[in-house]
Design a protein around this motif. Structure first.
Motif, PDB file in Angstrom:
ATOM      1  N   ARG A  67      -2.368 -13.142   6.089  1.00 32.64           N
ATOM      2  CA  ARG A  67      -3.820 -13.083   5.875  1.00 32.64           C
ATOM      3  C   ARG A  67      -4.437 -11.879   6.571  1.00 32.64           C
ATOM      4  O   ARG A  67      -4.166 -11.614   7.750  1.00 32.64           O
ATOM      5  CB  ARG A  67      -4.492 -14.354   6.383  1.00 32.64           C
ATOM      6  N   SER A  68      -5.247 -11.146   5.831  1.00 37.67           N
ATOM      7  CA  SER A  68      -6.118 -10.131   6.402  1.00 37.67           C
ATOM      8  C   SER A  68      -7.520 -10.720   6.449  1.00 37.67           C
ATOM      9  O   SER A  68      -7.972 -11.324   5.462  1.00 37.67           O
ATOM     10  CB  SER A  68      -6.104  -8.863   5.533  1.00 37.67           C
ATOM     11  N   ARG A  69      -8.214 -10.543   7.527  1.00 37.68           N
ATOM     12  CA  ARG A  69      -9.553 -11.119   7.651  1.00 37.68           C
ATOM     13  C   ARG A  69     -10.627 -10.240   7.019  1.00 37.68           C
ATOM     14  O   ARG A  69     -11.803 -10.584   7.032  1.00 37.68           O
ATOM     15  CB  ARG A  69      -9.877 -11.393   9.117  1.00 37.68           C
ATOM     16  N   VAL A  70     -10.213  -9.109   6.475  1.00 38.18           N
ATOM     17  CA  VAL A  70     -11.159  -8.238   5.779  1.00 38.18           C
ATOM     18  C   VAL A  70     -10.531  -7.819   4.452  1.00 38.18           C
ATOM     19  O   VAL A  70      -9.312  -7.634   4.353  1.00 38.18           O
ATOM     20  CB  VAL A  70     -11.516  -7.000   6.641  1.00 38.18           C
ATOM     21  N   ASN A  71     -11.340  -7.698   3.428  1.00 35.17           N
ATOM     22  CA  ASN A  71     -10.872  -7.234   2.122  1.00 35.17           C
ATOM     23  C   ASN A  71     -10.616  -5.735   2.202  1.00 35.17           C
ATOM     24  O   ASN A  71     -11.543  -4.938   2.311  1.00 35.17           O
ATOM     25  CB  ASN A  71     -11.916  -7.547   1.053  1.00 35.17           C
ATOM     26  N   THR A  72      -9.352  -5.362   2.142  1.00 38.25           N
ATOM     27  CA  THR A  72      -8.980  -3.956   2.293  1.00 38.25           C
ATOM     28  C   THR A  72      -8.847  -3.224   0.967  1.00 38.25           C
ATOM     29  O   THR A  72      -8.568  -2.024   0.952  1.00 38.25           O
ATOM     30  CB  THR A  72      -7.644  -3.838   3.050  1.00 38.25           C
ATOM     31  N   GLY A  73      -9.012  -3.928  -0.160  1.00 34.80           N
ATOM     32  CA  GLY A  73      -8.878  -3.303  -1.468  1.00 34.80           C
ATOM     33  C   GLY A  73      -7.472  -3.432  -2.021  1.00 34.80           C
ATOM     34  O   GLY A  73      -6.559  -3.952  -1.378  1.00 34.80           O
ATOM     35  N   PHE A  74      -7.287  -2.921  -3.250  1.00 28.53           N
ATOM     36  CA  PHE A  74      -6.023  -3.070  -3.971  1.00 28.53           C
ATOM     37  C   PHE A  74      -4.868  -2.375  -3.250  1.00 28.53           C
ATOM     38  O   PHE A  74      -3.846  -2.988  -2.935  1.00 28.53           O
ATOM     39  CB  PHE A  74      -6.174  -2.513  -5.384  1.00 28.53           C
ATOM     40  N   GLY A  75      -5.001  -1.092  -3.004  1.00 27.48           N
ATOM     41  CA  GLY A  75      -3.905  -0.325  -2.429  1.00 27.48           C
ATOM     42  C   GLY A  75      -3.536  -0.782  -1.034  1.00 27.48           C
ATOM     43  O   GLY A  75      -2.356  -1.016  -0.730  1.00 27.48           O
ATOM     44  N   ALA A  76      -4.522  -0.918  -0.164  1.00 22.66           N
ATOM     45  CA  ALA A  76      -4.258  -1.315   1.219  1.00 22.66           C
ATOM     46  C   ALA A  76      -3.749  -2.749   1.289  1.00 22.66           C
ATOM     47  O   ALA A  76      -2.907  -3.069   2.139  1.00 22.66           O
ATOM     48  CB  ALA A  76      -5.519  -1.153   2.063  1.00 22.66           C
ATOM     49  N   GLY A  77      -4.235  -3.613   0.400  1.00 24.10           N
ATOM     50  CA  GLY A  77      -3.729  -4.981   0.366  1.00 24.10           C
ATOM     51  C   GLY A  77      -2.254  -5.019   0.022  1.00 24.10           C
ATOM     52  O   GLY A  77      -1.454  -5.735   0.643  1.00 24.10           O
ATOM     53  N   ASN A  78      -1.858  -4.230  -0.977  1.00 20.74           N
ATOM     54  CA  ASN A  78      -0.448  -4.156  -1.347  1.00 20.74           C
ATOM     55  C   ASN A  78       0.386  -3.490  -0.255  1.00 20.74           C
ATOM     56  O   ASN A  78       1.541  -3.846  -0.035  1.00 20.74           O
ATOM     57  CB  ASN A  78      -0.289  -3.404  -2.665  1.00 20.74           C
ATOM     58  N   MET A  79      -0.196  -2.490   0.421  1.00 21.81           N
ATOM     59  CA  MET A  79       0.527  -1.841   1.515  1.00 21.81           C
ATOM     60  C   MET A  79       0.775  -2.818   2.671  1.00 21.81           C
ATOM     61  O   MET A  79       1.805  -2.730   3.358  1.00 21.81           O
ATOM     62  CB  MET A  79      -0.242  -0.620   2.009  1.00 21.81           C
ATOM     63  N   LEU A  80      -0.160  -3.742   2.884  1.00 22.74           N
ATOM     64  CA  LEU A  80       0.061  -4.774   3.893  1.00 22.74           C
ATOM     65  C   LEU A  80       1.253  -5.638   3.493  1.00 22.74           C
ATOM     66  O   LEU A  80       2.085  -6.000   4.329  1.00 22.74           O
ATOM     67  CB  LEU A  80      -1.202  -5.622   4.065  1.00 22.74           C
ATOM     68  N   GLY A  81       1.353  -5.946   2.190  1.00 21.27           N
ATOM     69  CA  GLY A  81       2.507  -6.694   1.701  1.00 21.27           C
ATOM     70  C   GLY A  81       3.800  -5.940   1.908  1.00 21.27           C
ATOM     71  O   GLY A  81       4.820  -6.516   2.318  1.00 21.27           O
ATOM     72  N   VAL A  82       3.786  -4.636   1.651  1.00 20.13           N
ATOM     73  CA  VAL A  82       4.975  -3.795   1.873  1.00 20.13           C
ATOM     74  C   VAL A  82       5.363  -3.815   3.344  1.00 20.13           C
ATOM     75  O   VAL A  82       6.550  -3.844   3.708  1.00 20.13           O
ATOM     76  CB  VAL A  82       4.707  -2.353   1.393  1.00 20.13           C
ATOM     77  N   ASN A  83       4.371  -3.798   4.210  1.00 18.98           N
ATOM     78  CA  ASN A  83       4.619  -3.795   5.651  1.00 18.98           C
ATOM     79  C   ASN A  83       5.435  -5.013   6.085  1.00 18.98           C
ATOM     80  O   ASN A  83       6.258  -4.925   7.001  1.00 18.98           O
ATOM     81  CB  ASN A  83       3.283  -3.763   6.398  1.00 18.98           C
ATOM     82  N   PHE A  84       5.212  -6.149   5.395  1.00 20.56           N
ATOM     83  CA  PHE A  84       5.903  -7.383   5.761  1.00 20.56           C
ATOM     84  C   PHE A  84       7.109  -7.670   4.866  1.00 20.56           C
ATOM     85  O   PHE A  84       7.803  -8.676   5.066  1.00 20.56           O
ATOM     86  CB  PHE A  84       4.934  -8.568   5.701  1.00 20.56           C
ATOM     87  N   ALA A  85       7.360  -6.822   3.885  1.00 21.48           N
ATOM     88  CA  ALA A  85       8.459  -7.050   2.949  1.00 21.48           C
ATOM     89  C   ALA A  85       9.809  -6.797   3.606  1.00 21.48           C
ATOM     90  O   ALA A  85       9.947  -5.943   4.484  1.00 21.48           O
ATOM     91  CB  ALA A  85       8.300  -6.150   1.725  1.00 21.48           C
ATOM     92  N   ALA A  86      10.802  -7.546   3.156  1.00 23.83           N
ATOM     93  CA  ALA A  86      12.175  -7.309   3.602  1.00 23.83           C
ATOM     94  C   ALA A  86      12.700  -6.032   2.947  1.00 23.83           C
ATOM     95  O   ALA A  86      12.183  -5.600   1.912  1.00 23.83           O
ATOM     96  CB  ALA A  86      13.047  -8.499   3.214  1.00 23.83           C
ATOM     97  N   PRO A  87      13.716  -5.398   3.532  1.00 28.74           N
ATOM     98  CA  PRO A  87      14.317  -4.229   2.875  1.00 28.74           C
ATOM     99  C   PRO A  87      14.750  -4.586   1.448  1.00 28.74           C
ATOM    100  O   PRO A  87      15.480  -5.555   1.245  1.00 28.74           O
ATOM    101  CB  PRO A  87      15.513  -3.915   3.770  1.00 28.74           C
ATOM    102  N   SER A  88      14.287  -3.807   0.469  1.00 28.35           N
ATOM    103  CA  SER A  88      14.529  -4.116  -0.938  1.00 28.35           C
ATOM    104  C   SER A  88      14.735  -2.829  -1.719  1.00 28.35           C
ATOM    105  O   SER A  88      14.238  -1.767  -1.332  1.00 28.35           O
ATOM    106  CB  SER A  88      13.346  -4.879  -1.537  1.00 28.35           C
ATOM    107  N   LYS A  89      15.432  -2.935  -2.833  1.00 26.71           N
ATOM    108  CA  LYS A  89      15.643  -1.768  -3.683  1.00 26.71           C
ATOM    109  C   LYS A  89      14.397  -1.446  -4.489  1.00 26.71           C
ATOM    110  O   LYS A  89      14.104  -0.276  -4.761  1.00 26.71           O
ATOM    111  CB  LYS A  89      16.822  -2.013  -4.625  1.00 26.71           C
TER     112      LYS A  89
END
Length: 310
Positions: A67-89
């Motif tokens: 959870r992000s407590r602020v709406n960061t927008g499309f790109g930053a929201g997805n980048m937050l997901g990437v930040n927590f993603a496991a190593p993937s191809k």
């Protein structure tokens, strides 16, 4: 390393997110290894709570919620997901207002990317909830596209500008595919820095495709052999503030990739256009005011977000 990290961003639409994830789970077999990373992008706490309780995270090792407590927008929201993603191809950036409709979509997209060395991104055929085909490729957001228009560009050079309204039976290289479903080579995405988080909404996919092509020589492909449903307009409301955001993003992208002269040309073009239209329309008058102020990102919706208390 996983085959695919699937990233969903939720914003006050938990019911859509839950249905989207359910469809992915139902249509995806063990032919690929994958995870689902869900980012709540500053929703009201009640919506986030529905999402948290309904995902039943304790019973699934495939799904994680942040959870992000602020709406960061499309790109930053997805980048937050990437930040927590496991190593993937691969990363699969999937809107929460989509549904998988065919078996093994992720497997087929992976197989295509594996067998296409110059592919950096691909995207399936988008369908409406009523079964209608929706254009699933577009041309890069350049001044030429804005001023000369898409149909003219397709007429003068169909190889560089493939027809958007054509029904394709084979994959075709294009400018970019919709951000509602982007299947991206993770190593390439990471190399170019991912999404530009200065963009709050719109043109993130054009920007990413441009950078992959310029820096790595990797193309974006429309992949018509798989389809998905996109409930268009459910994740954002089409009001005048959204339309202003589109123009702000376009102007930012123009300056970034084409220089100040192109930016000034486009800014003046739209300022005059909406000045004339604003004589009879309050919405266009509001558009004109935003452009007259310079069309800069300090007017973006990003600057109007509030931090949720919890």
């Amino acid at each position: 390393m996983l085959d695919i990290s699937c990233v969903y961003v939720n914003y006050n639409s938990a019911s859509y997110t839950l249905n989207a994830i359910k469809s992915l789970l139902e249509k995806t077999t063990d032919t690929v290894t994958y995870e689902i990373v869900v980012v709540d992008n500053g929703s009201k706490y009640e919506d986030y709570e529905i999402l948290k309780n309904s995902l039943d995270l304790s019973k699934s090792d495939k799904i994680r919620l942040y959870r992000s407590r602020v709406n960061t927008g499309f790109g930053a929201g997805n980048m937050l997901g990437v930040n927590f993603a496991a190593p993937s191809k691969y990363y699969a950036f999937i809107n929460n207002d989509t549904l998988f409709t065919q078996e093994n979509t992720l497997h087929d997209l992976k197989a295509f990317m594996d067998s296409t060395p110059d592919a950096g991104i691909c995207g399936p055929q988008m369908m409406s909830e009523h079964g209608d085909r929706i254009s699933s490729l577009d041309h890069l957001a350049t001044p030429a596209r804005q001023l000369l228009k898409r149909d003219f560009l397709e007429w003068i050079n169909v190889t560089k500008y493939p027809k958007r309204k054509k029904t394709y039976t084979e994959p075709v290289a294009c400018g970019y595919v919709p951000g509602s479903f982007m299947f991206v080579k993770a190593s390439s995405f990471d190399t170019v820095g991912g999404f530009d988080t200065a963009l709050f909404l719109y043109y993130e996919e054009s920007d990413l495709s441009t950078r992959l092509l310029k820096r790595l020589g990797e193309k974006t492909y429309h992949y018509p052999n798989q389809q998905y449903i996109h409930y268009q307009g459910k994740s954002t409301e089409k009001n005048v503030n959204i339309k202003i955001e589109q123009k702000l993003s376009l102007l930012y992208l123009t300056k970034k990739h084409h220089g100040r002269l192109a930016y000034c040309l486009l800014l003046n073009f739209y300022t005059i256009k909406f000045f004339l239209g604003g004589i009879f329309s309050a919405k266009k008058r509001k558009m004109f005011i935003a452009l007259f102020k310079g069309g800069s990102l300090d007017q973006s919706l990003r600057c109007k977000q509030v931090v949720q208390k919890r």
